[in-house]
Design an enzyme around this catalytic site. Structure first.
Site, short mmCIF file in Angstrom:
data_model
loop_
_atom_site.label_atom_id
_atom_site.label_comp_id
_atom_site.label_asym_id
_atom_site.label_seq_id
_atom_site.Cartn_x
_atom_site.Cartn_y
_atom_site.Cartn_z
CB SER A 31 -14.61 4.10 -0.01
OG SER A 31 -15.74 3.32 -0.35
CG HIS B 246 26.56 -2.23 23.77
ND1 HIS B 246 25.54 -1.83 24.62
CD2 HIS B 246 26.91 -3.48 24.17
CE1 HIS B 246 25.32 -2.79 25.51
NE2 HIS B 246 26.13 -3.80 25.25
CB SER C 267 24.81 13.82 -4.92
OG SER C 267 24.82 15.24 -4.84
CG ASN D 27 24.07 9.27 -1.82
OD1 ASN D 27 25.13 9.26 -1.20
ND2 ASN D 27 23.58 10.36 -2.38
CD GLU E 123 20.10 6.87 2.51
OE1 GLU E 123 19.86 8.00 2.93
OE2 GLU E 123 20.79 6.65 1.50
CE1 TYR F 180 -18.65 -1.27 7.81
CE2 TYR F 180 -20.35 0.40 7.97
CZ TYR F 180 -19.18 -0.07 7.40
OH TYR F 180 -18.55 0.67 6.43
CD GLN G 247 -15.82 4.42 3.12
OE1 GLN G 247 -16.90 3.87 2.90
NE2 GLN G 247 -15.62 5.69 2.82
CE LYS H 58 -13.01 -0.68 2.42
NZ LYS H 58 -13.05 -0.69 3.86
N1 ARG Z 1 -17.46 1.34 1.86
C1 ARG Z 1 -17.87 0.68 3.05
C2 ARG Z 1 -16.66 0.21 3.84
O1 ARG Z 1 -15.61 0.26 3.32
C3 ARG Z 1 -18.73 -0.48 2.71
C4 ARG Z 1 -19.78 -0.78 3.73
C5 ARG Z 1 -20.71 0.36 3.80
N2 ARG Z 1 -21.80 0.07 4.64
C6 ARG Z 1 -22.65 1.01 5.04
N3 ARG Z 1 -23.61 0.67 5.75
N4 ARG Z 1 -22.49 2.27 4.71
O2 ARG Z 1 -16.73 -0.18 4.97
#
Ligand code: ARG
Length: 461
Positions: A29, A162, A283, A291, A296, A323, A328, A331
């Site tokens: 990530s 309307h 355009s 425009n 828009e 968890y 993940q 985000k």
């Molecule tokens: N990158 C993970 C997230 O965004 C962090 C937590 C990861 N925890 C784990 N046990 N793999 O949620």
């Protein structure tokens, strides 16, 4: 150890072979959560200090760790930090860099903590800061609508239901409607902030920790007014993210409605408003075009934000406690929502400062469509007629006007009396659009007197 991989992964101890490259890329990530770096470090600094105070590590070790974290922070800020693709996330990238800089003592930082509570902390710190910025931008946009309402006070426009002409209103009344919507958005974000502003660290992986940590101390260092009360809930709770995206969805919806009107009003057919050249685009083919692309795009981006809300709610649905790595995926929708909302609020605030209105055309528009017919009916109510009967009488008068190509203001008293003999001269005090507007002197009504009062009230805040 036969491979570097095994040495590099903090969790590599129980693994017999290196992580597959594809898996590494798929699970990482880092390319998006690196934007949390300052909060990750801020959280780690507070955690390290607390570990030192509690004697879980020595005070000297805590100082070394904090100094190392500050060095990592400076490197990232300066753009000289090497993010490596094989680092799984921002937490590991920073911890590894810390250990490279200060040696084995860096390995003491993660005591009593898991990435599960660490990421919860990072998002909360991040969102707390971003909500602060959102509130600032909303305040600026509200001020923009208020200033415009003041500047345009007295201008009459057709109010629609309307998308059919309904009753004349003041343009300022219309503009202040958006002030009200934004005030509710503001309140929603402030309320959401209460649930964001809870300190999760100490929940660890899911069950808390056996180490003698001091959660209140961490909360104090990070300016959290409260600590979370259930470790299992803490590591799996993303309600506050969903709430934020919902509040953002409503705010975007409000912006999109203003933008839609602006797009319509900028057409040749309406011609009520003109957006300054600097806030429009041309355009590539048709030389004459100007425009309203900004409006828009705000309308279009609203759909993206709704998509983010549905994404997150779907990710959360049916997740087993506690968890799960699915989390993940929270985000990217969150970051995209923050970016989209903030950019939209800012560009709209700049754009409404550069709007001009064609008052003549608006007022002329307000005069069409028999827009004061309700005023005539209300006149008859004041003469003692039941509203339903009055409605029928005026309906017949309107039909007569349509057949004979006349307007209500163009009818003589004699003509009016054909529909009801009780009409009197004073009828002509309620037929023009301005008379109609100014008759609406109740709280929330469109009379100039009321709008001016409201403007003064809002300016006073
Ligand atoms: N990158 C993970 C997230 O965004 C962090 C937590 C990861 N925890 C784990 N046990 N793999 O949620």
């Amino acid at each position: 150890m036969t491979n570097i991989e095994k040495k590099e992964k903090p969790w590599g101890g129980r693994f017999g072979e290196p992580t597959d490259r594809q898996v590494e890329a798929f699970t990482s990530s880092l390319h998006f959560d690196r934007r949390l770096f300052r909060y990750d470090i801020e959280g780690s600094v507070a955690h390290a200090r607390m570990l030192g105070r509690q004697g879980i590590i020595t005070k000297g070790e805590a100082r070394t760790i904090v100094a190392g974290l500050r060095k990592v922070f400076a490197d990232i800020e300066a753009g000289v930090f090497q993010f490596r693709p094989d680092d799984e996330d921002i937490h590991m990238a920073i911890e590894k860099a810390l250990t490279e800089r200060i040696g084995d003592v860096g390995g003491k930082l993660h005591a009593g903590r898991s990435r599960n509570d660490q990421i919860a902390l990072d998002i909360r710190l991040y969102l707390r800061a971003e909500i602060g910025r959102v509130l600032e931008f909303i305040a600026e946009l509200k001020a923009g609508f208020l200033a415009l309402a003041k500047k345009e006070c007295g201008a009459i426009m057709p109010g629609y239901t309307h998308l059919q002409k309904a009753q004349p209103v003041l343009l300022s009344h219309y503009l202040l409607a958006f002030w009200e919507m934004l005030a509710r958005d503001e309140a929603r974000f402030r309320d959401c902030l209460k649930r964001v502003n809870v300190m999760p660290l100490g929940a660890a992986a899911l069950a808390g920790t056996g180490l003698p940590i001091d959660r209140t101390c961490v909360a104090r260092l990070l300016h959290f007014p409260a600590v979370s009360q259930n470790s299992m809930d803490t590591v799996s709770d993303r309600d506050f993210v969903a709430e934020f995206i919902f509040a953002a969805s409503l705010a975007m919806m409000h912006l999109s409605r203003f933008c839609e009107d602006l797009i319509l009003w900028s057409t040749d057919e309406f011609g009520y408003a003109e957006i300054a050249d600097a806030f429009t685009t041309g355009s590539s083919m048709m030389p004459q075009k100007k425009n309203p692309d900004v409006a828009e795009l705000i309308r279009g981006k609203t759909g993206r934000v709704y998509g983010n809300l549905v994404s997150l709610l779907t990710i959360l649905k049916g997740l087993p406690m506690t968890y799960n790595r699915d989390l993940q995926e929270d985000k990217e929708p969150l970051f995209d929502t923050v970016d989209t909302l903030q950019a939209s609020l800012q560009v709209l605030a700049a754009m409404i400062g550069r709007l001009s209105f064609n008052r003549k055309k608006m007022e002329k528009g307000a005069e069409g469509g028999f827009s004061t017919a309700t005023d005539v009916a209300e006149y008859l109510v004041m003469k003692g007629l039941p509203f339903r009967e009055a409605h029928g009488i005026v309906g017949k008068a309107v039909a007569y006007c349509i057949r004979n190509n006349k307007t209500l203001t163009g009818l003589t008293l004699k003509e009016f009396r054909k529909f009801y003999p009780g009409f009197e001269k004073d009828l002509f005090a309620c037929l023009t659009v301005r008379q109609s507007v100014n008759a609406r002197k109740i709280t929330g009504g469109t009379a100039e007197e009321m709008i001016q009062k409201r403007i003064a009230e809002l300016e006073g805040r």
